[in-house]
Design an enzyme around this catalytic site. Structure first.
Site, PDB file in Angstrom:
ATOM      1  N   CYS A  66      48.615  35.536  28.019  1.00 12.22           N
ATOM      2  CA  CYS A  66      48.879  35.242  29.344  1.00 12.22           C
ATOM      3  C   CYS A  66      50.775  34.655  29.405  1.00 12.22           C
ATOM      4  CB  CYS A  66      47.992  35.103  30.172  1.00 12.22           C
ATOM      5  SG  CYS A  66      49.123  34.693  31.717  1.00 12.22           S
TER       6      CYS A  66
ATOM      7  N   CYS B 186      49.048  27.333  33.244  1.00 10.32           N
ATOM      8  CA  CYS B 186      48.384  27.688  34.295  1.00 10.32           C
ATOM      9  C   CYS B 186      47.761  25.859  33.082  1.00 10.32           C
ATOM     10  CB  CYS B 186      47.028  28.352  34.110  1.00 10.32           C
ATOM     11  SG  CYS B 186      47.788  29.364  35.077  1.00 10.32           S
TER      12      CYS B 186
ATOM     13  N   CYS C 126      43.881  26.863  31.563  1.00 10.49           N
ATOM     14  CA  CYS C 126      43.619  27.875  30.617  1.00 10.49           C
ATOM     15  C   CYS C 126      44.236  27.993  29.282  1.00 10.49           C
ATOM     16  CB  CYS C 126      44.345  29.002  31.223  1.00 10.49           C
ATOM     17  SG  CYS C 126      44.240  30.700  31.430  1.00 10.49           S
TER      18      CYS C 126
ATOM     19  N   CYS D 174      33.409  41.768  38.999  1.00  9.65           N
ATOM     20  CA  CYS D 174      34.832  41.534  38.562  1.00  9.65           C
ATOM     21  C   CYS D 174      35.410  41.558  37.540  1.00  9.65           C
ATOM     22  CB  CYS D 174      34.258  40.053  39.081  1.00  9.65           C
ATOM     23  SG  CYS D 174      33.196  39.040  40.105  1.00  9.65           S
TER      24      CYS D 174
ATOM     25  N   CYS E  23      35.411  43.680  41.878  1.00  7.26           N
ATOM     26  CA  CYS E  23      36.310  43.076  42.046  1.00  7.26           C
ATOM     27  C   CYS E  23      37.383  42.813  41.158  1.00  7.26           C
ATOM     28  CB  CYS E  23      35.157  41.812  42.449  1.00  7.26           C
ATOM     29  SG  CYS E  23      36.741  40.091  42.466  1.00  7.26           S
TER      30      CYS E  23
ATOM     31  N   CYS F  45      39.320  37.386  47.476  1.00 11.66           N
ATOM     32  CA  CYS F  45      38.073  35.690  46.488  1.00 11.66           C
ATOM     33  C   CYS F  45      39.714  34.512  47.329  1.00 11.66           C
ATOM     34  CB  CYS F  45      37.980  36.984  45.565  1.00 11.66           C
ATOM     35  SG  CYS F  45      36.688  35.601  44.281  1.00 11.66           S
TER      36      CYS F  45
ATOM     37  N   ARG G 297      31.338  29.846  46.115  1.00 10.19           N
ATOM     38  CA  ARG G 297      30.712  30.286  44.915  1.00 10.19           C
ATOM     39  C   ARG G 297      30.533  29.313  44.233  1.00 10.19           C
ATOM     40  NH1 ARG G 297      33.157  35.751  43.020  1.00 10.19           N
ATOM     41  NH2 ARG G 297      32.016  36.476  44.683  1.00 10.19           N
TER      42      ARG G 297
END
Ligand code: SF4
Length: 326
Positions: A57, A61, A64, A101, A132, A192, A264
Site C-alpha cells: 500500500c 499508516c 500497518c 467485509c 461491506c 462504518c 464493533r
C-alpha cells in the site's frame, strides 16, 4: 423499557470528557443502560473480513504491516479473483456471518479494478449477506458504482483524533477521511468508521476521536474500536501497551455518544481475555469480526468465540436483523 436516549450530534468535548472520566462503575452502568434502550444486550453481530488485496500500500499508516513504506515483511498480492471471494463468503455465511467485509490495501481503487469490485459486491449480495468494503479514498463516481452494485456499508476509519492524526499518517489528512465518509453517506451507503487505540495517543485523543464520529450529521452505522496489535518493523512496534480499562472506557464512550450504532470489537481480540471481552460487551460492544485472520492480523478462532458466546449466553444476530429494538 426506559425512554430511549436521544440521538445527538451536538455533543461537546466537556460532556464527552465527563462521561469518559466518571467512576468506572457509573460509566459501565450508563453505557449498559443506553445499550438496553436500543439493543437486545444478549445479541452480538458477527462479521467476517477478507483481505481481497494485501500489502504494497502507498499510504504510510504507522500501525500497518501492509504499507510499502513500513519495514514489515509482508509481500504484496494482486486483487484476488471474484469467484474466490464469493466462495469464501459462502463459507462465512455457513459459519453464521451475516455481513461480509472485503478489504483492499490501497490509497484508492483504480478504474481497472472497478468491474471486479462491482462483481464481488453483486456476488456476495446474491448470497443474502450484507456487503461491506474498505478500499481507501473514493471518487464520487466510484461511490455510485459500488452503491449501484449493492454495497451496503463502506468502512473508512478515522483512526485517531484530528490532533494526533499526523503522528500516525502523513500521506493523507483527517479532512480527506471525513470527505470520503460524507460522499459515501450522501450516496446512501451506510458508513462504518472507527479507529485504533493504544497507538501512544493521549486520553483526550481517544475522547476526540469518538467525538468526531458522534458529531457527524449522521452517526456511523458501525463503529469499530480496535486495540493496536503492534507489528514488528512498523513505527509503532514498541509502543507502550494501553491499560485495558482505558479500552473499555473508549467502548463505553462510543456506546453512550452513538446509542444506535453497532460498536464493533475489532483487531486486538486475540490479546484480550474472556473477561475483558465480556466487559466490552457490557460496555455496549455488540459486533465482532469472526474468523482467524483480520486482514493480516490474528483473530480468535470461531469455535473459541462460540465458547465465549455460550458462556455469556450471547447469540449471534440473524441475517437482516440489526439487533435493535424497532
Ligand atoms: S491501513 Fe490501509 S491505507 Fe493504511 S497502510 Fe494499511 S492498507 Fe494502506
Amino acid at each position: 423499557m426506559l425512554d430511549a436516549a436521544p440521538i445527538r450530534s451536538d455533543w461537546t468535548r466537556e460532556e464527552a470528557e465527563e462521561i469518559y472520566n466518571q467512576p468506572f462503575m457509573d460509566l459501565l452502568f450508563q453505557a449498559q443502560s443506553v445499550h438496553r434502550q436500543h439493543y437486545d444486550p444478549n445479541q452480538v453481530q458477527k462479521s467476517k473480513l477478507l483481505s481481497i488485496k494485501t500489502g504494497g500500500c502507498a499510504e504510510d499508516c504507522a500501525y500497518c504491516s501492509q504499507s510499502a513504506r513500513n519495514g514489515a515483511k509482508l509481500s504484496a498480492s494482486k486483487l484476488i479473483e471474484v469467484e474466490r471471494v464469493i466462495a469464501e463468503a459462502r463459507k462465512a455465511k455457513e459459519g453464521g456471518a451475516t455481513r461480509y467485509c472485503m478489504g483492499a490495501a490501497w490509497r484508492s481503487p483504480k478504474e481497472r479494478d472497478m468491474p471486479a469490485l462491482e462483481a464481488m459486491v453483486e456476488g456476495v449480495k446474491a448470497l443474502g449477506m450484507e456487503t461491506c468494503m474498505t478500499l481507501g479514498m473514493l471518487e464520487e463516481d466510484q461511490v455510485f458504482r459500488l452503491r449501484d452494485a449493492g454495497l451496503d456499508y463502506y468502512n473508512h476509519n478515522i483512526d485517531t483524533s484530528e490532533r494526533y492524526y499526523k503522528e500516525i499518517i502523513t500521506t493523507r489528512t483527517f479532512a480527506d477521511r471525513i470527505d470520503t465518509l460524507n460522499k459515501v453517506r450522501e450516496a446512501g451507503i451506510k458508513v462504518c468508521s472507527g479507529g485504533i487505540v493504544g497507538m501512544g495517543e493521549q486520553q483526550l485523543d481517544r475522547i476526540d476521536m469518538m467525538l468526531a464520529l458522534a458529531t457527524l450529521d449522521v452517526h456511523p452505522d458501525s463503529v469499530p474500536v480496535n486495540m493496536l496489535i503492534p507489528i514488528a518493523d512498523t513505527p509503532l512496534a514498541d509502543v507502550a501497551k494501553l491499560d485495558p480499562i482505558e479500552f473499555v472506557r473508549t467502548v463505553a464512550l462510543a456506546r453512550i455518544l452513538m446509542p444506535k450504532s453497532h460498536v464493533r470489537l475489532s483487531a486486538g481480540r486475540t490479546d484480550m481475555s474472556d473477561e475483558l471481552q465480556a466487559m466490552c460487551f457490557f460496555a455496549g460492544a455488540n459486533s465482532i469480526f469472526v474468523g482467524d485472520t483480520l486482514l493480516t492480523a490474528d483473530n480468535p478462532e470461531e469455535d473459541k468465540d462460540q465458547v465465549l458466546f455460550d458462556k455469556l449466553g450471547i447469540t449471534a444476530m440473524a441475517v437482516g436483523c440489526d439487533g435493535s429494538h424497532g
